[in-house]
Design a protein around this motif. Structure first.
Motif, PDB file in Angstrom:
ATOM      1  N   VAL A 130       0.884  -1.199  -0.084  1.00 32.54           N
ATOM      2  CA  VAL A 130      -0.084   0.011   0.025  1.00 32.54           C
ATOM      3  C   VAL A 130       0.938   1.242   0.160  1.00 32.54           C
ATOM      4  O   VAL A 130       2.090   1.064   0.344  1.00 32.54           O
TER       5      VAL A 130
ATOM      6  N   THR B 261      -7.004   2.472  -0.866  1.00 36.05           N
ATOM      7  CA  THR B 261      -6.028   1.375  -0.029  1.00 36.05           C
ATOM      8  C   THR B 261      -6.181   1.368   1.217  1.00 36.05           C
ATOM      9  O   THR B 261      -5.712   0.107   1.902  1.00 36.05           O
TER      10      THR B 261
ATOM     11  N   HIS C 150      -6.101  -2.494   1.363  1.00 36.71           N
ATOM     12  CA  HIS C 150      -6.487  -3.049   0.356  1.00 36.71           C
ATOM     13  C   HIS C 150      -5.126  -2.982  -0.720  1.00 36.71           C
ATOM     14  O   HIS C 150      -5.066  -1.682  -1.451  1.00 36.71           O
ATOM     15  N   PRO C 151      -4.094  -3.764  -0.669  1.00 37.04           N
ATOM     16  CA  PRO C 151      -3.023  -3.683  -1.367  1.00 37.04           C
ATOM     17  C   PRO C 151      -3.226  -3.633  -2.784  1.00 37.04           C
ATOM     18  O   PRO C 151      -4.227  -4.366  -3.327  1.00 37.04           O
ATOM     19  N   GLN C 152      -2.255  -3.104  -3.454  1.00 40.96           N
ATOM     20  CA  GLN C 152      -2.038  -3.256  -5.007  1.00 40.96           C
ATOM     21  C   GLN C 152      -0.674  -3.726  -5.374  1.00 40.96           C
ATOM     22  O   GLN C 152       0.226  -3.758  -4.539  1.00 40.96           O
TER      23      GLN C 152
END
Length: 142
Positions: free
Chosen positions: A45, A77, A88-90
């Motif tokens: 994140v 995120t 909420h990672p990418q």
């Protein structure tokens, strides 16, 4: 009475910082555990995004008088709840895939691990110092 003590000063900010660092540590540990897994893409994140989110909450709190709960807004995120947060990672990385489809960069991941650990430890030490001062005040000893 106790709510005024736990929401005073920098304690709510340090609490959110520790929550963020603890959850991010889980993400970084997962990246390390899957460093050789074919097709795995490391996730993270935005630290800068969280810092901006926290700065906005601090500014809003100052406008309200400087004490009380930290009313931070959620982002795409980092979802903030009254008792915690959800990340909420990418996918992260330079998009340089190895032959097995993995996007690994052990040096960067280890730098993230150490930086995140130092953030958590600093915040926990500051919180401990605040509670030590409260304990000293309650006992009326120097």
């Amino acid at each position: 009475m106790i709510d005024g003590i736990t929401n005073a000063g920098d304690l709510p900010v340090l609490e959110r910082l520790m929550q963020f660092s603890a959850r991010r540590q889980t993400l970084i540990s997962g990246n390390i555990a899957n460093i050789s897994t074919p097709g795995y893409r490391p996730v993270d994140v935005s630290v800068e995004g969280f810092q901006n989110q926290l700065a906005s909450a601090i500014d809003a709190r100052r406008e309200r008088g400087g004490d009380g709960p930290l009313g931070a807004a959620s982002s795409s995120t980092v979802e903030l709840t009254p008792g915690g947060m959800t990340l909420h990672p990418q996918p992260s990385g330079d998009q340089l895939l190895f032959h097995d489809g993995n996007d690994r960069d052990l040096e960067r991941i280890m730098q993230d691990l150490v930086g995140n650990f130092l953030t958590y430890r600093t915040a926990s030490e500051l919180i401990r110092n605040r509670f030590d001062m409260l304990e000293t005040a309650i006992r009326e000893r120097v």
